[in-house]
Write a protein that holds these residues in place. Structure first.
Motif, PDB file in Angstrom:
ATOM      1  N   ASN A   1       0.828  -1.215   0.000  1.00 28.08           N
ATOM      2  CA  ASN A   1       0.000   0.000   0.000  1.00 28.08           C
ATOM      3  C   ASN A   1       0.863   1.266   0.000  1.00 28.08           C
ATOM      4  O   ASN A   1       0.574   2.235  -0.715  1.00 28.08           O
ATOM      5  N   ILE A   2       1.918   1.250   0.823  1.00 31.17           N
ATOM      6  CA  ILE A   2       2.802   2.420   0.898  1.00 31.17           C
ATOM      7  C   ILE A   2       3.514   2.642  -0.436  1.00 31.17           C
ATOM      8  O   ILE A   2       3.580   3.765  -0.949  1.00 31.17           O
ATOM      9  N   CYS A   3       4.028   1.562  -1.020  1.00 36.76           N
ATOM     10  CA  CYS A   3       4.738   1.679  -2.300  1.00 36.76           C
ATOM     11  C   CYS A   3       3.804   2.162  -3.410  1.00 36.76           C
ATOM     12  O   CYS A   3       4.201   2.965  -4.263  1.00 36.76           O
TER      13      CYS A   3
ATOM     14  N   GLU B   1       2.178   6.525  -6.987  1.00 35.81           N
ATOM     15  CA  GLU B   1       1.170   7.479  -7.468  1.00 35.81           C
ATOM     16  C   GLU B   1       1.690   8.912  -7.410  1.00 35.81           C
ATOM     17  O   GLU B   1       1.359   9.745  -8.258  1.00 35.81           O
ATOM     18  N   LYS B   2       2.513   9.197  -6.409  1.00 36.77           N
ATOM     19  CA  LYS B   2       3.107  10.528  -6.284  1.00 36.77           C
ATOM     20  C   LYS B   2       4.375  10.668  -7.129  1.00 36.77           C
ATOM     21  O   LYS B   2       5.006  11.728  -7.132  1.00 36.77           O
TER      22      LYS B   2
ATOM     23  N   PHE C   1       9.798   4.559  -8.456  1.00 33.42           N
ATOM     24  CA  PHE C   1       9.372   3.866  -9.673  1.00 33.42           C
ATOM     25  C   PHE C   1       9.954   2.457  -9.674  1.00 33.42           C
ATOM     26  O   PHE C   1      10.947   2.180  -8.990  1.00 33.42           O
ATOM     27  N   GLU C   2       9.303   1.588 -10.413  1.00 36.91           N
ATOM     28  CA  GLU C   2       9.779   0.215 -10.536  1.00 36.91           C
ATOM     29  C   GLU C   2      10.782   0.128 -11.672  1.00 36.91           C
ATOM     30  O   GLU C   2      10.556   0.653 -12.764  1.00 36.91           O
ATOM     31  N   GLY C   3      11.892  -0.553 -11.388  1.00 35.41           N
ATOM     32  CA  GLY C   3      12.936  -0.706 -12.390  1.00 35.41           C
ATOM     33  C   GLY C   3      12.901  -2.078 -13.027  1.00 35.41           C
ATOM     34  O   GLY C   3      11.833  -2.637 -13.278  1.00 35.41           O
ATOM     35  N   SER C   4      14.069  -2.630 -13.240  1.00 35.54           N
ATOM     36  CA  SER C   4      14.175  -3.924 -13.912  1.00 35.54           C
ATOM     37  C   SER C   4      13.842  -5.078 -12.964  1.00 35.54           C
ATOM     38  O   SER C   4      13.798  -4.914 -11.744  1.00 35.54           O
ATOM     39  N   THR C   5      13.606  -6.241 -13.554  1.00 35.96           N
ATOM     40  CA  THR C   5      13.354  -7.449 -12.769  1.00 35.96           C
ATOM     41  C   THR C   5      14.658  -7.935 -12.149  1.00 35.96           C
ATOM     42  O   THR C   5      15.696  -7.993 -12.815  1.00 35.96           O
ATOM     43  N   LEU C   6      14.610  -8.276 -10.866  1.00 38.49           N
ATOM     44  CA  LEU C   6      15.816  -8.720 -10.171  1.00 38.49           C
ATOM     45  C   LEU C   6      16.043 -10.210 -10.397  1.00 38.49           C
ATOM     46  O   LEU C   6      15.090 -10.999 -10.401  1.00 38.49           O
ATOM     47  N   PRO C   7      17.292 -10.629 -10.604  1.00 41.42           N
ATOM     48  CA  PRO C   7      17.586 -12.055 -10.821  1.00 41.42           C
ATOM     49  C   PRO C   7      17.273 -12.884  -9.579  1.00 41.42           C
ATOM     50  O   PRO C   7      17.495 -12.445  -8.448  1.00 41.42           O
ATOM     51  N   SER C   8      16.729 -14.084  -9.789  1.00 41.82           N
ATOM     52  CA  SER C   8      16.386 -14.958  -8.668  1.00 41.82           C
ATOM     53  C   SER C   8      16.401 -16.412  -9.123  1.00 41.82           C
ATOM     54  O   SER C   8      16.024 -16.722 -10.257  1.00 41.82           O
ATOM     55  N   ASN C   9      16.843 -17.299  -8.215  1.00 35.64           N
ATOM     56  CA  ASN C   9      16.850 -18.734  -8.502  1.00 35.64           C
ATOM     57  C   ASN C   9      15.573 -19.422  -8.028  1.00 35.64           C
ATOM     58  O   ASN C   9      15.379 -20.617  -8.247  1.00 35.64           O
TER      59      ASN C   9
ATOM     60  N   THR D   1       5.207  17.401   7.603  1.00 36.08           N
ATOM     61  CA  THR D   1       4.700  18.708   7.171  1.00 36.08           C
ATOM     62  C   THR D   1       4.606  18.813   5.660  1.00 36.08           C
ATOM     63  O   THR D   1       3.636  19.358   5.118  1.00 36.08           O
ATOM     64  N   TYR D   2       5.610  18.277   4.953  1.00 40.92           N
ATOM     65  CA  TYR D   2       5.707  18.520   3.513  1.00 40.92           C
ATOM     66  C   TYR D   2       5.220  17.367   2.636  1.00 40.92           C
ATOM     67  O   TYR D   2       5.113  17.528   1.419  1.00 40.92           O
ATOM     68  N   TYR D   3       4.891  16.222   3.230  1.00 42.92           N
ATOM     69  CA  TYR D   3       4.554  15.052   2.416  1.00 42.92           C
ATOM     70  C   TYR D   3       3.377  15.305   1.479  1.00 42.92           C
ATOM     71  O   TYR D   3       3.407  14.928   0.302  1.00 42.92           O
ATOM     72  N   ASN D   4       2.344  15.942   1.981  1.00 44.53           N
ATOM     73  CA  ASN D   4       1.152  16.176   1.154  1.00 44.53           C
ATOM     74  C   ASN D   4       1.398  17.137  -0.002  1.00 44.53           C
ATOM     75  O   ASN D   4       0.602  17.215  -0.935  1.00 44.53           O
ATOM     76  N   PHE D   5       2.501  17.883   0.071  1.00 46.65           N
ATOM     77  CA  PHE D   5       2.808  18.839  -0.993  1.00 46.65           C
ATOM     78  C   PHE D   5       3.717  18.240  -2.061  1.00 46.65           C
ATOM     79  O   PHE D   5       3.997  18.881  -3.068  1.00 46.65           O
ATOM     80  N   LEU D   6       4.200  17.015  -1.825  1.00 45.16           N
ATOM     81  CA  LEU D   6       5.108  16.386  -2.790  1.00 45.16           C
ATOM     82  C   LEU D   6       4.340  15.844  -3.990  1.00 45.16           C
ATOM     83  O   LEU D   6       3.193  15.424  -3.863  1.00 45.16           O
TER      84      LEU D   6
END
Length: 399
Positions: free
Chosen positions: A43-45, A50-51, A55-63, A394-399
């Motif tokens: 939810n946080i991400c 949205e703001k 941002f989401e980047g590339s897919t991370l390698p995983s086994n 204080t400033y989060y809503n203005f970002l």
């Protein structure tokens, strides 16, 4: 409900700072690092995406089988920052991204006939940059102002030391740029910048010794210690020699700046040159400017006059460092400035510190590795620290 809201903002701040400090981090690793549940973190991400803060980047390698993890990154290009670095001689206007990295830079003289002209030039440079790049104030996070000398951070006032009048710089710029404006003394901003680029340095006393004067800043328990009039850490105005004159700035007799500022050293140097008694001194400065490079060249070539001047400087500074460290409660001292780039001066300073205190004080003294570019970015770092760290709620809503 209000407490829940504060907790939410605290979690958002922790997530954002962790993504900023750990590029290409996965949501799973972020969850483990912060101890947040997967649904809450998702939810946080989503809110931060949205703001456009992350941002989401590339897919991370995983086994492992299953859905692959995606890298999360901070969006350093979301907004820009205006930085203004003011010394008694020059002022540098910087535009940076949120990393921060320098995008634009312009240097002007600080010494104008009146403060109004100075403020108008600042305003015009910023306005022209906005116009040339089709930008508005909504594209900027804020303005950071790093100023030499006495600053009133609450009222937004600078300039009393070098313009000899109180300049209401925040009030003036606010009339043209409707974004947050933060002001701080230049040495204190340097301490914030030291901690920003080198976060392991979180308990130290920073001392700057340069052509612009001698100043100090106390950074303790992860934060800058300051007050309304920026009187905390002013090592340059501790009394060191009662045989000297009164200082025109602090009104104290024989303060450190009165005795060993570069202005004073260069003044004494001119008098020694005029005597024509020191052959090496006269030879070194024949048709040459009086500057730090030539000063130390003459010192290393054996000038007796400069040897005395630099030994006096190192002796007085050693006494001031020991005394202020006793009062401020931190043994770690970080040195920054032109003199501390000279090995011969550091050798003298070490000698006097060891002579005046039997405990190994010198072991806790180091020279800052901040680069010139990082120093220029100090006013931009001030904005980042104020918005994303100190006053995020204080400033989060203005970002």
């Amino acid at each position: 409900m209000k407490q829940l809201s504060k907790l939410k903002v605290k979690n958002i701040s922790s997530v954002l700072q962790s993504i900023r400090d750990n590029s290409n981090i996965s949501k799973k690793n972020l969850s483990v690092m912060l101890g947040l549940s997967s649904p809450l973190l998702t939810n946080i991400c989503n809110e931060l995406k949205e703001k456009s803060l992350i941002f989401e980047g590339s897919t991370l390698p995983s086994n492992k089988a299953g859905r692959p993890e995606v890298a999360l990154n901070f969006n350093y290009n979301l907004k820009k920052i205006i930085g203004i670095n003011i010394s008694s001689e020059f002022t540098t206007i910087i535009i940076s991204n949120l990393f921060p990295s320098i995008i634009f830079e312009e240097k002007i003289e600080t010494k104008f006939d009146n403060s109004q002209k100075f403020l108008e030039i600042l305003k015009d440079i910023i306005s022209l940059y906005l116009s040339n790049n089709n930008l508005t104030t909504s594209d900027f996070l804020g303005i950071g102002i790093s100023s030499k000398g006495t600053t009133n951070i609450e009222e937004g006032i600078i300039g009393e030391d070098f313009f000899h009048e109180k300049i209401k710089i925040r009030e003036y710029l606010s009339n043209y740029f409707n974004i947050p404006i933060f002001i701080e003394n230049d040495v204190k901003v340097l301490a914030i910048t030291q901690n920003f680029f080198f976060p392991n340095d979180d308990n130290f006393f920073l001392v700057k010794y340069s052509i612009h004067g001698i100043g100090g800043a106390l950074f303790k328990d992860g934060k800058l210690y300051t007050n309304k009039n920026n009187s905390v850490g002013k090592i340059g105005h501790v009394i060191i020699d009662l045989n000297e004159e009164f200082c025109p700035i602090c009104k104290r007799k024989g303060c450190l700046e009165t005795c060993i500022s570069l202005k004073r050293i260069f003044s004494d140097l001119k008098k020694e040159i005029e005597k024509k008694e020191d052959y090496i001194l006269v030879k070194t400065f024949k048709d040459k400017d009086i500057n730090i490079e030539n000063l130390f060249s003459a010192f290393e070539n054996g000038s007796i006059s400069i040897n005395k001047l630099l030994r006096k400087s190192a002796s007085y500074l050693a006494q001031a460092l020991i005394n202020t460290s006793t009062i401020n409660g931190t043994n770690k001292v970080i040195l920054y400035g032109d003199f501390f780039l000279q090995d011969s001066y550091l050798f003298l300073l070490k000698q006097y510190l060891q002579e005046y205190e039997l405990s190994p004080f010198w072991r806790n003294v180091s020279v800052s590795t901040l680069t010139l570019e990082q120093e220029k970015l100090a006013s931009c770092v001030l904005v980042i620290k104020k918005v994303f760290y100190d006053n995020f709620e204080t400033y989060y809503n203005f970002l």
